[in-house]
Design an enzyme around this catalytic site. Structure first.
Site, PDB file in Angstrom:
ATOM      1  N   CYS A 153       0.828  -1.207   0.000  1.00  0.00           N
ATOM      2  CA  CYS A 153       0.000   0.000   0.000  1.00  0.00           C
ATOM      3  C   CYS A 153       0.865   1.261   0.000  1.00  0.00           C
ATOM      4  O   CYS A 153       1.555   1.531  -0.973  1.00  0.00           O
ATOM      5  CB  CYS A 153      -0.988  -0.028   1.164  1.00  0.00           C
ATOM      6  SG  CYS A 153      -2.406   1.085   0.898  1.00  0.00           S
ATOM      7  N   HIS A 186      -4.407  -4.247   0.338  1.00  0.00           N
ATOM      8  CA  HIS A 186      -4.114  -4.877   1.626  1.00  0.00           C
ATOM      9  C   HIS A 186      -4.601  -6.323   1.628  1.00  0.00           C
ATOM     10  O   HIS A 186      -5.524  -6.690   2.352  1.00  0.00           O
ATOM     11  CB  HIS A 186      -4.783  -4.102   2.768  1.00  0.00           C
ATOM     12  CG  HIS A 186      -4.055  -2.855   3.158  1.00  0.00           C
ATOM     13  ND1 HIS A 186      -2.878  -2.873   3.857  1.00  0.00           N
ATOM     14  CD2 HIS A 186      -4.351  -1.553   2.936  1.00  0.00           C
ATOM     15  CE1 HIS A 186      -2.462  -1.633   4.072  1.00  0.00           C
ATOM     16  NE2 HIS A 186      -3.334  -0.814   3.521  1.00  0.00           N
ATOM     17  N   GLU A 229      -3.309  -8.713   2.945  1.00  0.00           N
ATOM     18  CA  GLU A 229      -3.029  -9.328   4.244  1.00  0.00           C
ATOM     19  C   GLU A 229      -4.151  -9.091   5.256  1.00  0.00           C
ATOM     20  O   GLU A 229      -4.160  -9.709   6.332  1.00  0.00           O
ATOM     21  CB  GLU A 229      -1.705  -8.785   4.808  1.00  0.00           C
ATOM     22  CG  GLU A 229      -1.779  -7.449   5.519  1.00  0.00           C
ATOM     23  CD  GLU A 229      -1.839  -6.242   4.583  1.00  0.00           C
ATOM     24  OE1 GLU A 229      -1.805  -5.098   5.079  1.00  0.00           O
ATOM     25  OE2 GLU A 229      -1.923  -6.437   3.345  1.00  0.00           O
TER      26      GLU A 229
END
Length: 301
Positions: free
Chosen positions: A142, A235, A237
């Site tokens: 990001c 994102h 994750e």
């Protein structure tokens, strides 16, 4: 195969409940293999949540992985107990003499600032320059991706009219690239940001390759052609509820924010969101560890 983390790290108990294969230092040192040494510069405010998210994805590998966390010295994080940093984190000064197989630079809530106005920008650029000489491959997430594009490739960012938040469909345009091996032709990714890197500058850069496309979110995966730098703009994750927590946080602050796109079931924020990007997240991290780190890093630096 296991990931080596400290016994008392808070993320450990969460990962153990998920049956993630963890190993303590004592057992790891008795195995006659060299682990992959991964460094993580954690710039996110909720460091403990980010630790868990990243360790979970790094665990899905046939290789033993050893992780060091570092935080900035030029800026002291405000949202994490000092004792947590003292117990589980190092600084760049502590590690700059070392070499690492892989490096992860997380996102940070500073994207609406000019890069040079960020308190730790000088320190970050020193670390990014160091990574060119001491790391096989670096994964930037990001804002970390935007910082890498700006510092390494002189590509600027621009403010979006509205924050992009939610789940967005991406289509592979370089489906044979080993970083996306096994990922579906169309896949869903969480995004949460106010800015974009300049697309045309990325597309025209002779050292960069865009692996996917989204009309709404732009490219998600950008890689340098020498495979030293991987920039992911979203994102992947994130946990299932992370965007919901961010949305509620912004509403509590009185901000005029729209509901995350295609995220809550039936577009109702009272419904519990589901993780629809987990398999792509595991594949992306596994491919990075295998093809861009393990296959390229020397056994002895």
């Amino acid at each position: 195969m296991p990931i080596n983390v400290p016994k008392t790290l808070p993320a450990r108990s969460i990962l153990e409940r998920e049956n993630i294969f963890l190993m303590e230092e004592k057992r790891a040192t008795t195995q006659d293999i060299r682990p992959l040494n991964i460094l993580i510069l954690n710039l996110m405010p909720n460091k403990q949540a980010t630790e868990t998210q990243l360790l979970r994805l790094l665990s899905n590998s046939p290789l033993q992985v050893s992780v060091d966390f570092i935080h900035t010295e030029s800026y002291q994080p405000k949202n994490v107990p000092k004792t947590h940093l003292e117990q589980f984190y190092l600084t760049f000064t502590d590690v700059k003499h070392k070499r690492y197989d892989g490096f992860i630079i997380t996102g940070a809530p500073v994207e609406q600032m000019e890069f040079e106005d960020v308190d730790y920008w000088d320190e970050l650029t020193e670390i990014m320059d160091w990574s060119n000489r001491h790391v096989t491959s670096t994964l930037h997430i990001c804002w970390g991706a935007q910082a890498a594009l700006y510092h390494h490739y002189n590509i600027t960012k621009s403010e979006r009219a509205d924050k992009i938040s939610g789940l967005f469909t991406h289509e592979l345009v370089e489906a044979t690239n080993k970083l996306v091996r096994g990922i579906d032709d169309e896949f869903t990714v969480p995004h949460s940001r106010h800015t974009d890197a300049d697309y045309q500058s990325v597309a025209d850069h002779p050292d960069l390759l865009i692996l996917d496309h989204s009309d709404e979110a732009g490219p998600f995966i950008i890689t340098s052609k020498d495979e030293r730098h991987i920039m992911i703009t979203g994102h992947i994750e994130y946990d299932a509820d992370t965007l919901a927590k961010e949305y509620q946080r912004d509403r509590d602050r009185g901000l005029d924010v729209h509901m995350p796109t295609d995220y809550f079931p039936e577009n109702n924020c009272d419904n519990i969101p589901k993780n629809r990007w987990r398999s792509e997240a595991y594949l992306l991290f596994s491919n990075w560890l295998n093809y861009f780190v393990y296959q390229e890093t020397p056994f002895k630096w």
